[in-house]
Write a protein that holds these residues in place. Structure first.
Motif, short mmCIF file in Angstrom:
data_model
loop_
_atom_site.label_atom_id
_atom_site.label_comp_id
_atom_site.label_asym_id
_atom_site.label_seq_id
_atom_site.Cartn_x
_atom_site.Cartn_y
_atom_site.Cartn_z
N PHE A 1 47.41 38.64 41.62
CA PHE A 1 46.21 38.26 42.38
C PHE A 1 46.34 37.10 43.00
O PHE A 1 46.77 35.94 42.77
CB PHE A 1 45.11 37.86 41.16
CG PHE A 1 44.64 39.09 40.07
CD1 PHE A 1 44.25 40.13 40.55
CD2 PHE A 1 44.78 38.69 38.78
CE1 PHE A 1 43.87 41.06 39.55
CE2 PHE A 1 44.60 39.75 37.91
CZ PHE A 1 44.09 41.01 38.18
N SER A 2 46.07 37.14 44.64
CA SER A 2 46.20 36.21 45.40
C SER A 2 44.90 35.35 45.30
O SER A 2 45.17 34.18 45.73
CB SER A 2 46.42 36.73 46.67
OG SER A 2 45.51 37.47 46.92
N ASP A 3 43.83 35.69 44.96
CA ASP A 3 42.67 34.97 44.70
C ASP A 3 41.79 35.28 43.57
O ASP A 3 41.56 36.58 43.29
CB ASP A 3 41.86 35.04 45.96
CG ASP A 3 40.48 34.18 46.04
OD1 ASP A 3 40.32 33.52 45.03
OD2 ASP A 3 39.57 34.53 46.89
N LEU A 4 41.85 34.31 42.38
CA LEU A 4 41.32 34.42 41.16
C LEU A 4 39.58 34.96 41.39
O LEU A 4 39.31 35.29 40.41
CB LEU A 4 41.39 33.56 40.28
CG LEU A 4 43.16 33.34 40.10
CD1 LEU A 4 43.19 32.29 38.98
CD2 LEU A 4 43.44 34.71 39.31
N THR A 5 39.10 34.59 42.31
CA THR A 5 37.56 34.72 42.54
C THR A 5 37.31 36.29 42.28
O THR A 5 36.37 36.47 41.56
CB THR A 5 37.07 34.27 43.97
OG1 THR A 5 37.53 33.02 44.18
CG2 THR A 5 35.27 34.44 43.92
N GLN A 6 37.88 37.06 43.05
CA GLN A 6 37.51 38.72 42.70
C GLN A 6 37.84 39.10 41.45
O GLN A 6 36.66 39.83 40.64
CB GLN A 6 38.26 39.35 43.92
CG GLN A 6 37.80 40.61 43.90
CD GLN A 6 36.21 40.96 44.17
OE1 GLN A 6 35.98 40.05 45.10
NE2 GLN A 6 35.57 41.73 43.32
N ASN B 1 35.09 38.07 39.02
CA ASN B 1 33.74 38.65 39.36
C ASN B 1 33.93 39.89 38.64
O ASN B 1 32.83 40.28 38.25
CB ASN B 1 33.66 38.34 40.77
CG ASN B 1 33.26 37.06 41.32
OD1 ASN B 1 32.91 36.11 40.43
ND2 ASN B 1 32.82 36.95 42.43
N ASP B 2 34.91 40.60 38.73
CA ASP B 2 34.97 41.82 38.41
C ASP B 2 34.85 41.80 36.95
O ASP B 2 34.15 42.96 36.40
CB ASP B 2 36.35 42.63 38.88
CG ASP B 2 36.47 42.91 40.42
OD1 ASP B 2 35.41 42.99 40.95
OD2 ASP B 2 37.58 43.06 40.70
N LEU B 3 35.79 41.11 36.23
CA LEU B 3 35.72 40.96 34.68
C LEU B 3 34.26 40.86 34.19
O LEU B 3 33.87 41.45 33.39
CB LEU B 3 36.45 39.94 34.37
CG LEU B 3 38.14 40.25 34.40
CD1 LEU B 3 38.96 39.24 33.93
CD2 LEU B 3 38.45 41.63 33.69
N LEU C 1 26.93 32.67 45.24
CA LEU C 1 27.65 33.88 45.73
C LEU C 1 28.15 34.88 44.66
O LEU C 1 27.75 36.14 44.71
CB LEU C 1 28.99 33.87 46.62
CG LEU C 1 29.20 34.81 47.52
CD1 LEU C 1 28.28 35.67 48.30
CD2 LEU C 1 30.64 34.56 48.06
N LYS C 2 28.52 34.27 43.59
CA LYS C 2 28.89 34.92 42.43
C LYS C 2 27.63 35.40 41.75
O LYS C 2 27.84 37.04 41.39
CB LYS C 2 29.90 33.88 41.54
CG LYS C 2 30.08 34.54 40.21
CD LYS C 2 30.85 33.53 39.22
CE LYS C 2 30.99 34.10 37.79
NZ LYS C 2 31.78 33.17 37.07
N VAL C 3 26.73 34.90 41.58
CA VAL C 3 25.66 35.24 40.82
C VAL C 3 25.00 36.45 41.55
O VAL C 3 24.48 37.74 41.09
CB VAL C 3 24.44 34.39 40.84
CG1 VAL C 3 23.24 34.79 40.30
CG2 VAL C 3 25.04 33.29 39.66
N ASP D 1 44.86 45.47 35.52
CA ASP D 1 43.92 45.96 36.49
C ASP D 1 42.35 45.94 35.73
O ASP D 1 42.17 46.34 34.72
CB ASP D 1 43.76 47.63 36.53
CG ASP D 1 43.00 48.28 37.54
OD1 ASP D 1 42.01 47.70 37.74
OD2 ASP D 1 43.35 49.60 37.65
N THR D 2 41.57 45.20 36.53
CA THR D 2 40.27 44.92 36.03
C THR D 2 39.34 45.83 35.57
O THR D 2 38.76 45.99 34.59
CB THR D 2 39.55 43.81 36.81
OG1 THR D 2 39.43 44.67 38.16
CG2 THR D 2 40.13 42.61 37.14
N ASP D 3 39.65 47.12 36.37
CA ASP D 3 38.72 48.41 36.39
C ASP D 3 39.08 48.84 34.85
O ASP D 3 38.30 49.73 34.56
CB ASP D 3 38.98 49.14 37.41
CG ASP D 3 38.23 48.75 38.42
OD1 ASP D 3 37.31 47.87 38.47
OD2 ASP D 3 38.59 49.32 39.62
N ASN D 4 40.49 48.95 34.23
CA ASN D 4 40.91 49.38 33.15
C ASN D 4 40.71 48.58 32.00
O ASN D 4 41.19 48.72 30.95
CB ASN D 4 42.34 49.54 33.43
CG ASN D 4 42.57 50.84 34.23
OD1 ASN D 4 41.51 51.50 34.45
ND2 ASN D 4 43.67 50.97 34.98
#
Length: 376
Positions: free
Chosen positions: A234-239, A242-244, A282-284, A362-365
């Motif tokens: 992950f280059s940026d942990l924000t995404q 948020n996905d998790l 933004l996250k919310v 993979d956050t989706d998994n």
């Protein structure tokens, strides 16, 4: 000519001062609103405004009806004066006056823009703003139960990212009683600090254990959920965070429904540990929009907010649980008091670290682990 220029300059100065004054006033209102949110999120009800805000947050019918607001206020906070049946004139005079309650309700809804009434009620009151008129929002059914989630995250600088949550179905006045009981215990033991896993010392260990155990005993319907992904690529942990968070809420709602712990229809509130104001907003917004896009039948979204963990035992408990999982996943050095607390918390919540797929990136998994029905 010079006098005209001087006059215009003076008018410009006065206008600028006026703008600054108005700007400061807006900042003050926003600050007060956020402080009130912190208090509501932590179930602090020390003042009239706190108590009115608590009712507006927990009981949607009070947002639309001042009679409901007054009835709930007297029932919840003045039961020694109000039986919920007929009352005498003397008893009426002893209760908090309805105009005082209405005034606080109006301030919270109209100035702070919190815990809003339904669109038709706002239009009747003359407070429906034009932008809201352009958005057809489905009003929620009256009287449906609620679920409240408190979230925390950890592991940004470690091998695994974790987002954990405390789930409380049908939370009402009990959260105030929990807060008050834990306040009494802290006062009796002269504890001044917050409970955060990262701040644990050997000297505080037994107090941390007792705090967690007391909280569970006071919240027999509470449950915990955790979602984990390997922190790799992950280059940026924000995404990924948020996905998790999104997957934790989405999968958790379905689990609560299908197991019968908290069946739909249901009203959902989410409280997250605050970080930075701009990023938090933004996250919310993003997470709430993604949950809304799932169009889960019977799910109605209410408040999603970030709040300070100070005096918020619910966020602190989410922190301890998430920190315990993080400790067992990420720590490979010598064992100490933090490992002892982690083992204690995971044993109480029946969490098995071995069930987590430590290779998943993979956050989706990612799979949500749902924990509940623990015994204290």
């Amino acid at each position: 000519m010079a006098n005209d220029e001087q006059k215009r300059s003076e008018e410009s100065d006065e206008s600028e001062k006026g703008r600054k004054k108005r700007s400061k006033s807006i900042e003050e209102i926003e600050k007060e609103a956020h402080e009130l949110l912190d208090r509501v999120g932590g179930a602090t009800v020390d003042t009239l405004r706190d108590r009115v805000a608590f009712i507006l947050n927990r009981y949607g019918e009070a947002r639309n009806s001042d009679i409901e607001l007054a009835w709930l206020y007297w029932t919840l906070f003045e039961p020694e004066k109000f039986s919920g049946r007929s009352i005498t004139k003397d008893e009426m005079f002893a209760l908090t006056r309805m105009p005082s309650l209405v005034r606080e309700r109006a301030r919270i809804q109209n100035q702070y823009k919190l815990f809003q009434a339904d669109a038709d009620v706002k239009e009747f009151r003359g407070t429906l703003e034009e932008d809201a008129r352009q958005q057809a929002v489905e009003d929620r059914p009256a009287g449906i139960p609620n679920t409240t989630i408190y979230l925390d995250e950890t592991g940004k600088n470690q091998n695994f990212l974790c987002v954990g949550g405390l789930w409380i179905p049908d939370s009402g006045i009990n959260v105030v009683k929990v807060k008050q009981e834990l306040d009494k215990w802290r006062e009796s033991t002269s504890i001044k600090y917050e409970f955060h896993f990262s701040e644990l010392t050997r000297a505080k260990l037994e107090n941390y254990k007792e705090f967690f155990a007391r909280f569970l005993k006071l919240n027999p319907t509470a449950g915990f959920k955790i979602i984990v992904v390997r922190n790799s690529g992950f280059s940026d942990l924000t995404q990924p965070i948020n996905d998790l968070t999104f997957h934790l809420i989405d999968q958790g709602i379905n689990h609560e429904h299908h197991t019968g712990r908290a069946p739909l229809p249901r009203l959902l509130q989410v409280w997250m540990d605050q970080d930075e104001a701009g990023a938090d907003a933004l996250k919310v917004a993003n997470i709430k929009e993604r949950i809304k896009a799932q169009q889960i039948d019977g799910l109605y979204l209410d408040n999603f907010h970030t709040v300070s963990s100070e005096s918020n035992y619910f966020i602190q408990v989410a922190d301890l649980f998430t920190g315990a999982v993080n400790r067992k996943l990420n720590h490979d050095g010598n064992l100490n008091h933090k490992d002892e607390l982690a083992d204690y918390i995971l044993a109480m919540t029946k969490m098995s670290i071995e069930e987590i797929d430590v290779e998943n990136t993979d956050t989706d998994n990612s799979v949500v682990f749902n924990l509940g029905n623990f015994s204290v």
